[in-house]
Write an enzyme that holds these catalytic residues in place. Structure first.
Site, PDB file in Angstrom:
ATOM      1  N   GLY A  93      -6.478  15.200 -50.393  1.00  0.00           N
ATOM      2  CA  GLY A  93      -7.186  15.226 -49.103  1.00  0.00           C
ATOM      3  C   GLY A  93      -6.510  14.393 -48.026  1.00  0.00           C
ATOM      4  O   GLY A  93      -7.189  13.806 -47.172  1.00  0.00           O
ATOM      5  N   THR A 136     -12.568   1.703 -38.225  1.00  0.00           N
ATOM      6  CA  THR A 136     -11.309   2.440 -38.270  1.00  0.00           C
ATOM      7  C   THR A 136     -11.428   3.808 -37.596  1.00  0.00           C
ATOM      8  O   THR A 136     -12.523   4.379 -37.536  1.00  0.00           O
ATOM      9  CB  THR A 136     -10.902   2.641 -39.747  1.00  0.00           C
ATOM     10  OG1 THR A 136      -9.859   3.596 -39.827  1.00  0.00           O
ATOM     11  CG2 THR A 136     -12.056   3.144 -40.598  1.00  0.00           C
ATOM     12  N   ASP A 137     -10.295   4.343 -37.164  1.00  0.00           N
ATOM     13  CA  ASP A 137     -10.298   5.707 -36.606  1.00  0.00           C
ATOM     14  C   ASP A 137     -10.476   6.765 -37.703  1.00  0.00           C
ATOM     15  O   ASP A 137     -10.739   7.929 -37.409  1.00  0.00           O
ATOM     16  CB  ASP A 137      -8.999   5.975 -35.823  1.00  0.00           C
ATOM     17  CG  ASP A 137      -7.727   5.866 -36.659  1.00  0.00           C
ATOM     18  OD1 ASP A 137      -7.794   5.444 -37.827  1.00  0.00           O
ATOM     19  OD2 ASP A 137      -6.644   6.200 -36.133  1.00  0.00           O
ATOM     20  N   GLU A 138     -10.354   6.340 -38.981  1.00  0.00           N
ATOM     21  CA  GLU A 138     -10.440   7.324 -40.070  1.00  0.00           C
ATOM     22  C   GLU A 138     -11.833   7.938 -40.184  1.00  0.00           C
ATOM     23  O   GLU A 138     -11.999   8.982 -40.818  1.00  0.00           O
ATOM     24  CB  GLU A 138      -9.997   6.687 -41.393  1.00  0.00           C
ATOM     25  CG  GLU A 138      -8.566   6.221 -41.315  1.00  0.00           C
ATOM     26  CD  GLU A 138      -7.954   5.834 -42.646  1.00  0.00           C
ATOM     27  OE1 GLU A 138      -8.331   6.400 -43.677  1.00  0.00           O
ATOM     28  OE2 GLU A 138      -7.083   4.948 -42.635  1.00  0.00           O
ATOM     29  N   PRO A 142       8.959   5.889 -52.003  1.00  0.00           N
ATOM     30  CA  PRO A 142       8.128   7.078 -52.237  1.00  0.00           C
ATOM     31  C   PRO A 142       7.352   7.465 -50.978  1.00  0.00           C
ATOM     32  O   PRO A 142       6.543   6.695 -50.479  1.00  0.00           O
ATOM     33  CB  PRO A 142       7.170   6.616 -53.344  1.00  0.00           C
ATOM     34  CG  PRO A 142       7.098   5.130 -53.199  1.00  0.00           C
ATOM     35  CD  PRO A 142       8.369   4.658 -52.578  1.00  0.00           C
ATOM     36  N   THR A 183     -10.445 -11.121 -52.880  1.00  0.00           N
ATOM     37  CA  THR A 183     -10.129 -10.009 -53.773  1.00  0.00           C
ATOM     38  C   THR A 183      -8.605  -9.945 -53.896  1.00  0.00           C
ATOM     39  O   THR A 183      -7.882 -10.772 -53.321  1.00  0.00           O
ATOM     40  CB  THR A 183     -10.622  -8.672 -53.186  1.00  0.00           C
ATOM     41  OG1 THR A 183      -9.868  -8.398 -52.002  1.00  0.00           O
ATOM     42  CG2 THR A 183     -12.108  -8.713 -52.867  1.00  0.00           C
ATOM     43  N   TYR A 228     -13.122   5.818 -48.750  1.00  0.00           N
ATOM     44  CA  TYR A 228     -12.930   4.696 -47.814  1.00  0.00           C
ATOM     45  C   TYR A 228     -13.527   5.013 -46.452  1.00  0.00           C
ATOM     46  O   TYR A 228     -14.378   4.272 -45.938  1.00  0.00           O
ATOM     47  CB  TYR A 228     -11.437   4.366 -47.669  1.00  0.00           C
ATOM     48  CG  TYR A 228     -11.129   3.472 -46.469  1.00  0.00           C
ATOM     49  CD1 TYR A 228     -11.621   2.172 -46.396  1.00  0.00           C
ATOM     50  CD2 TYR A 228     -10.361   3.937 -45.396  1.00  0.00           C
ATOM     51  CE1 TYR A 228     -11.355   1.365 -45.295  1.00  0.00           C
ATOM     52  CE2 TYR A 228     -10.092   3.135 -44.295  1.00  0.00           C
ATOM     53  CZ  TYR A 228     -10.591   1.844 -44.255  1.00  0.00           C
ATOM     54  OH  TYR A 228     -10.340   1.042 -43.165  1.00  0.00           O
ATOM     55  N   LYS A 254     -16.796   3.375 -44.457  1.00  0.00           N
ATOM     56  CA  LYS A 254     -16.710   2.735 -43.129  1.00  0.00           C
ATOM     57  C   LYS A 254     -17.636   3.465 -42.149  1.00  0.00           C
ATOM     58  O   LYS A 254     -18.295   2.829 -41.318  1.00  0.00           O
ATOM     59  CB  LYS A 254     -15.263   2.745 -42.614  1.00  0.00           C
ATOM     60  CG  LYS A 254     -14.307   1.841 -43.364  1.00  0.00           C
ATOM     61  CD  LYS A 254     -14.632   0.356 -43.281  1.00  0.00           C
ATOM     62  CE  LYS A 254     -14.421  -0.241 -41.908  1.00  0.00           C
ATOM     63  NZ  LYS A 254     -14.564  -1.726 -41.930  1.00  0.00           N
TER      64      LYS A 254
HETATM   65  P1  NAD Z   1      -7.377  -6.277 -46.045  1.00  0.00           P
HETATM   66  O1  NAD Z   1      -7.609  -5.413 -47.239  1.00  0.00           O
HETATM   67  O2  NAD Z   1      -6.021  -6.818 -45.790  1.00  0.00           O
HETATM   68  O3  NAD Z   1      -8.368  -7.539 -46.084  1.00  0.00           O
HETATM   69  C1  NAD Z   1      -9.710  -7.436 -46.476  1.00  0.00           C
HETATM   70  C2  NAD Z   1     -10.236  -8.842 -46.730  1.00  0.00           C
HETATM   71  O4  NAD Z   1     -11.629  -8.734 -47.054  1.00  0.00           O
HETATM   72  C3  NAD Z   1      -9.547  -9.554 -47.906  1.00  0.00           C
HETATM   73  O5  NAD Z   1      -9.228 -10.876 -47.534  1.00  0.00           O
HETATM   74  C4  NAD Z   1     -10.595  -9.528 -49.011  1.00  0.00           C
HETATM   75  O6  NAD Z   1     -10.501 -10.626 -49.900  1.00  0.00           O
HETATM   76  C5  NAD Z   1     -11.889  -9.557 -48.179  1.00  0.00           C
HETATM   77  N1  NAD Z   1     -13.037  -9.006 -48.913  1.00  0.00           N
HETATM   78  C6  NAD Z   1     -13.084  -7.819 -49.577  1.00  0.00           C
HETATM   79  N2  NAD Z   1     -14.304  -7.663 -50.124  1.00  0.00           N
HETATM   80  C7  NAD Z   1     -15.030  -8.752 -49.787  1.00  0.00           C
HETATM   81  C8  NAD Z   1     -16.369  -9.157 -50.036  1.00  0.00           C
HETATM   82  N3  NAD Z   1     -17.215  -8.407 -50.782  1.00  0.00           N
HETATM   83  N4  NAD Z   1     -16.794 -10.332 -49.529  1.00  0.00           N
HETATM   84  C9  NAD Z   1     -15.963 -11.104 -48.786  1.00  0.00           C
HETATM   85  N5  NAD Z   1     -14.681 -10.783 -48.541  1.00  0.00           N
HETATM   86  C10 NAD Z   1     -14.222  -9.609 -49.027  1.00  0.00           C
HETATM   87  O7  NAD Z   1      -7.894  -5.423 -44.800  1.00  0.00           O
HETATM   88  P2  NAD Z   1      -7.327  -5.342 -43.302  1.00  0.00           P
HETATM   89  O8  NAD Z   1      -6.233  -4.360 -43.260  1.00  0.00           O
HETATM   90  O9  NAD Z   1      -7.125  -6.712 -42.782  1.00  0.00           O
HETATM   91  O10 NAD Z   1      -8.577  -4.675 -42.578  1.00  0.00           O
HETATM   92  C11 NAD Z   1      -9.646  -5.495 -42.063  1.00  0.00           C
HETATM   93  C12 NAD Z   1     -10.708  -4.589 -41.443  1.00  0.00           C
HETATM   94  O11 NAD Z   1     -10.120  -3.818 -40.406  1.00  0.00           O
HETATM   95  C13 NAD Z   1     -11.313  -3.587 -42.430  1.00  0.00           C
HETATM   96  O12 NAD Z   1     -12.706  -3.536 -42.193  1.00  0.00           O
HETATM   97  C14 NAD Z   1     -10.644  -2.272 -42.105  1.00  0.00           C
HETATM   98  O13 NAD Z   1     -11.518  -1.193 -42.363  1.00  0.00           O
HETATM   99  C15 NAD Z   1     -10.407  -2.429 -40.609  1.00  0.00           C
HETATM  100  N6  NAD Z   1      -9.230  -1.675 -40.083  1.00  0.00           N
HETATM  101  C16 NAD Z   1      -8.002  -1.833 -40.675  1.00  0.00           C
HETATM  102  C17 NAD Z   1      -6.912  -1.130 -40.138  1.00  0.00           C
HETATM  103  C18 NAD Z   1      -5.530  -1.295 -40.733  1.00  0.00           C
HETATM  104  O14 NAD Z   1      -4.621  -0.550 -40.314  1.00  0.00           O
HETATM  105  N7  NAD Z   1      -5.300  -2.221 -41.640  1.00  0.00           N
HETATM  106  C19 NAD Z   1      -7.080  -0.285 -39.032  1.00  0.00           C
HETATM  107  C20 NAD Z   1      -8.378  -0.166 -38.475  1.00  0.00           C
HETATM  108  C21 NAD Z   1      -9.442  -0.879 -39.006  1.00  0.00           C
END
Ligand code: NAD
Length: 352
Positions: free
Chosen positions: A291, A131-133, A211, A37, A156, A160
């Site tokens: 929110g 996530t903690d959210e 911002p 994506t 979001y 989750k």
């Molecule tokens: P990101 O947005 O950087 O990466 C998401 C990846 O998923 C991308 O490579 C995208 O191409 C892929 N993707 C999206 N939809 C898809 C689909 N339908 N099929 C296959 N691939 C798909 O996200 P991130 O920040 O690396 O987060 C990864 C995970 O960790 C998420 O589940 C998020 O909820 C969780 N998380 C993130 C954080 C944070 O601070 N970034 C904190 C806690 C938990």
């Protein structure tokens, strides 16, 4: 831990996880399923792309036929599920993709694992990265523990939370060997530049406005991405099946504090702006997000006491490394802006 299906491995945390796992476990084989994506970037893994222990499928976790085929052809015995739509602002403007990927996609993976692992549960693991959210927003005191009731506030976090419930249900109903982690905000290399820290680094380094939502008083508990990935490996190795582990950095910061620190680091590393102004002068307070959760903070006592994990990078060290990485890797950022691996700059800035 032989045949690991990593979903969303071309994203921020997934790409850091794949790199760390290949380096730490010579016997590990990684099968990365990513739809690429706007947030997915195959260039995040250029350095491991030719490793014979790594292979990439460009596909959707909602595609049941493809997911079943990967489980069968590759003999998957471990899943580390990162793939998600992950940006809160986008979930407010366009929630449908969040329900599809985060809920339906997780369901599709669970079904594939249930079918493929029937009778082999002992040797398999399904680690759901959350996530903690999901816990909502805190007042001035208190911490989220694994027993905090769910109270998601954005599309979001609601999507989750739904996926967490499905994963837990598959354990209780079908005995699927699941593990769930709920982590606080991550930062570090390869984070897509719509998120707070990389956005501020890139704007500040180019002398653009910074911002900041509302009064900048929202609090997040920051964790360096490498520490999150180590925690996930720890949970995979030693976590108790069916259990949830909160992961956090004991590192609460006001958003405005984070932005000011980034400004000072860039002034130090890149020199002053041509105008002679300090980068803190670029800060602008803008209308708050709908929110907007005020405070998140994690009690990571369980993973520390039961599994022996501790974060190893302080916020000062991690932020310095992150700022340096973005300044040293401007071509990575430029490629995203040019649209060669992500949206063009117009789309990106429309999302900010
Ligand atoms: P990101 O947005 O950087 O990466 C998401 C990846 O998923 C991308 O490579 C995208 O191409 C892929 N993707 C999206 N939809 C898809 C689909 N339908 N099929 C296959 N691939 C798909 O996200 P991130 O920040 O690396 O987060 C990864 C995970 O960790 C998420 O589940 C998020 O909820 C969780 N998380 C993130 C954080 C944070 O601070 N970034 C904190 C806690 C938990």
């Amino acid at each position: 831990m032989e045949k690991i299906l990593v979903t969303g491995g071309c994203g921020f945390i997934g790409s850091n996880f794949i790199r760390l796992t290949l380096a730490a476990f010579p016997e590990a084989q990684i099968i990365n399923l990513d739809k690429l994506t706007y947030a997915g970037n195959a260039h995040n893994l250029t350095d491991v792309a030719s490793d014979p222990r790594y292979c990439f499928y460009n596909g959707d976790i909602c595609d049941a036929e493809l997911v079943d085929k990967i489980f069968c052809d590759e003999g998957i015995n471990t899943v580390v599920h990162f793939a998600a739509e992950s940006h809160v602002d986008r979930s407010i403007s366009s929630p449908a993709a969040f329900i599809q990927t985060n809920v339906v996609g997780t369901f599709t993976l669970l079904e594939a694992a249930r079918k493929a692992w029937s009778g082999k549960g002992e040797k398999c693991r399904f680690l759901h990265v959350s996530t903690d959210e999901v816990y909502g927003s805190l007042g001035e005191a208190g911490l989220f523990s694994e027993l905090t009731p769910y109270d998601p506030r954005s599309p979001y976090s609601a999507s989750k939370a739904s996926s967490d419930h499905l994963v837990r249900a598959y354990h209780h109903t079908y005995d699927l060997p699941v593990l769930i982690t709920n982590c606080s905000n991550n930062y570090g290399p390869y984070q897509f530049p719509e998120k707070l820290i990389p956005l501020m680094i890139n704007n500040a380094s180019h002398g653009k406005e910074l911002p900041v939502y509302g009064d900048g008083g929202n609090i997040r508990d920051w964790l360096f991405v490498g520490d999150h990935c180590e925690a996930l490996l720890t949970v995979l190795k030693r976590g108790m099946i069916g259990r949830t582990y909160n992961i956090g950095g004991d590192c609460e910061k006001l958003n405005i504090e984070v932005v000011r620190r980034i400004c000072d680091l860039i002034d130090e590393m890149a020199g002053p702006l041509p105008s002679g102004k300090r980068r803190q002068d670029l800060i602008r307070f803008v209308e708050d997000r709908f929110g907007h959760d005020r405070r998140y903070a994690i009690d990571a006592g369980r993973i520390k006491s039961e599994l022996g994990w501790e974060p190893s990078v302080t916020f000062d060290e991690g932020l310095r490394m992150t700022v340096k990485w973005y300044l040293d890797n401007r071509s990575w950022y430029k490629a995203i802006l040019n649209g060669s691996c992500g949206p063009n700059s117009e789309q990106l800035f429309a999302a900010l």
